[in-house]
Design a protein around this motif. Structure first.
Motif, mmCIF file in Angstrom:
data_model
loop_
_atom_site.group_PDB
_atom_site.id
_atom_site.type_symbol
_atom_site.label_atom_id
_atom_site.label_comp_id
_atom_site.label_asym_id
_atom_site.label_seq_id
_atom_site.Cartn_x
_atom_site.Cartn_y
_atom_site.Cartn_z
ATOM 1 N N ASP A 45 -5.318 9.340 -1.963
ATOM 2 C CA ASP A 45 -5.359 8.159 -2.837
ATOM 3 C C ASP A 45 -5.191 6.876 -2.027
ATOM 4 O O ASP A 45 -5.869 5.871 -2.269
ATOM 5 C CB ASP A 45 -4.266 8.244 -3.905
ATOM 6 C CG ASP A 45 -4.576 9.262 -4.987
ATOM 7 O OD1 ASP A 45 -5.747 9.692 -5.080
ATOM 8 O OD2 ASP A 45 -3.638 9.643 -5.718
ATOM 9 N N ARG A 46 -4.248 6.891 -1.067
ATOM 10 C CA ARG A 46 -4.026 5.704 -0.235
ATOM 11 C C ARG A 46 -5.236 5.424 0.672
ATOM 12 O O ARG A 46 -5.602 4.275 0.887
ATOM 13 C CB ARG A 46 -2.772 5.884 0.619
ATOM 14 C CG ARG A 46 -1.462 6.094 -0.138
ATOM 15 C CD ARG A 46 -0.942 4.847 -0.852
ATOM 16 N NE ARG A 46 -1.560 4.667 -2.156
ATOM 17 C CZ ARG A 46 -1.234 5.381 -3.236
ATOM 18 N NH1 ARG A 46 -0.305 6.312 -3.166
ATOM 19 N NH2 ARG A 46 -1.823 5.142 -4.390
ATOM 20 N N ARG A 106 -11.390 0.751 -0.152
ATOM 21 C CA ARG A 106 -11.810 -0.236 -1.154
ATOM 22 C C ARG A 106 -11.632 -1.666 -0.677
ATOM 23 O O ARG A 106 -12.218 -2.591 -1.243
ATOM 24 C CB ARG A 106 -11.046 -0.012 -2.465
ATOM 25 C CG ARG A 106 -11.558 1.194 -3.243
ATOM 26 C CD ARG A 106 -10.730 1.461 -4.482
ATOM 27 N NE ARG A 106 -11.267 2.601 -5.223
ATOM 28 C CZ ARG A 106 -10.572 3.316 -6.103
ATOM 29 N NH1 ARG A 106 -9.298 3.023 -6.346
ATOM 30 N NH2 ARG A 106 -11.140 4.329 -6.734
ATOM 31 N N GLU A 135 -7.747 3.699 -1.295
ATOM 32 C CA GLU A 135 -7.370 2.291 -1.463
ATOM 33 C C GLU A 135 -7.732 1.461 -0.243
ATOM 34 O O GLU A 135 -8.219 0.336 -0.360
ATOM 35 C CB GLU A 135 -5.867 2.170 -1.755
ATOM 36 C CG GLU A 135 -5.483 2.497 -3.182
ATOM 37 C CD GLU A 135 -4.031 2.151 -3.466
ATOM 38 O OE1 GLU A 135 -3.607 1.038 -3.108
ATOM 39 O OE2 GLU A 135 -3.324 2.997 -4.041
ATOM 40 N N LEU A 171 0.827 -1.209 0.000
ATOM 41 C CA LEU A 171 0.000 0.000 0.000
ATOM 42 C C LEU A 171 0.861 1.258 0.000
ATOM 43 O O LEU A 171 0.555 2.243 -0.674
ATOM 44 C CB LEU A 171 -0.918 -0.018 1.229
ATOM 45 C CG LEU A 171 -1.895 1.139 1.402
ATOM 46 C CD1 LEU A 171 -2.925 1.155 0.273
ATOM 47 C CD2 LEU A 171 -2.606 1.039 2.752
#
Length: 237
Positions: A178-179, A185, A182, A123
């Motif tokens: 953005d992380r 998700r 992620e 990640l």
């Protein structure tokens, strides 16, 4: 209507014997969602998050996780129940290496956690490169990645982030967002306090504007971004 996975429901309370900071405040998040709390300085944003984590007295209202009332549990007990919390400041061990920081995050685990460390390195690839470096030597954005990674080491059912982009550059802020997307998700609900209101609302499935410790506006991120009053009062027009 099913109840949200994590909900601080009609919370009123404050620190110690001090005055109430929250007034019938409700915040909630579901699996796979990013819920953000925004508002002016002193609005009680971080206080609301800390209330859900058990760091102050909730004098009325309740906190429920996956249907269970956890209002009277300590923060440590809430971590065991599946809550991960990343405070805004003092959220790493600066003299320890990156990998040692991650290992510290696994303190409640009795199984082999190496695979979780590898997932965090996937990640946050920069952390793999710097895994043997003292965390205190990293940039602000990299330290935040260590802090989030350490919280993920507990394999939390829900992740609370208190101003994760505070003090970082716009480029680093975009990368951190953005992380965070992620992580969401993977199914982990994320409840986040954020000063960068416009950018936070752009990624929010659920959003709360607090004013003086009370709910002023609630909706999806897109709804609040389009709300003329929210734009005028909190987003600069």
């Amino acid at each position: 209507m099913t109840e949200p996975f994590l909900i601080g429901d009609n919370m009123t309370g404050g620190y110690g014997r001090g005055p109430d900071i929250l007034h019938n405040c409700t915040i909630a998040v579901n699996p796979g969602e990013i819920a953000v709390i925004v508002g002016p300085n002193g609005a009680g944003k971080s206080t609301a998050m800390k209330a859900t984590f058990g760091m102050l007295n909730v004098r009325s209202g309740s906190v429920r996780l996956d249907g269970e009332d956890i209002t009277n549990l300590s923060p440590q007990e809430r971590v065991i129940k599946g809550m991960g919390f990343v405070p805004q400041v003092r959220n790493i061990f600066p003299s320890m290496t990156v990998e040692e920081n991650l290992e510290m995050g696994a303190y409640i685990r009795t199984d082999d956690f190496r695979s979780t460390i590898e997932q965090i390195y996937d990640l946050f690839p920069i952390l793999r490169d710097k895994r043997n470096q003292a965390a205190g030597e990293l940039s602000g954005g990299q330290r935040q990645q260590v802090a989030v990674g350490r919280a993920l080491m507990t394999q939390p059912k829900v992740l609370l982030l208190d101003e994760p982009t505070a003090g970082v550059s716009p480029v680093v802020m975009d990368e951190l967002f953005d992380r965070i997307i992620e992580v969401s998700r993977t199914g982990i609900p994320i409840l986040m306090v954020e000063q960068n209101a416009k950018q936070a609302l752009e990624i929010a499935d659920r959003a709360y504007v607090l004013v003086q410790g009370a709910n002023a506006h609630t909706g999806t991120g897109k709804e609040l971004l389009a709300d003329p009053e929210v734009r005028r009062s909190f987003l600069g027009g």
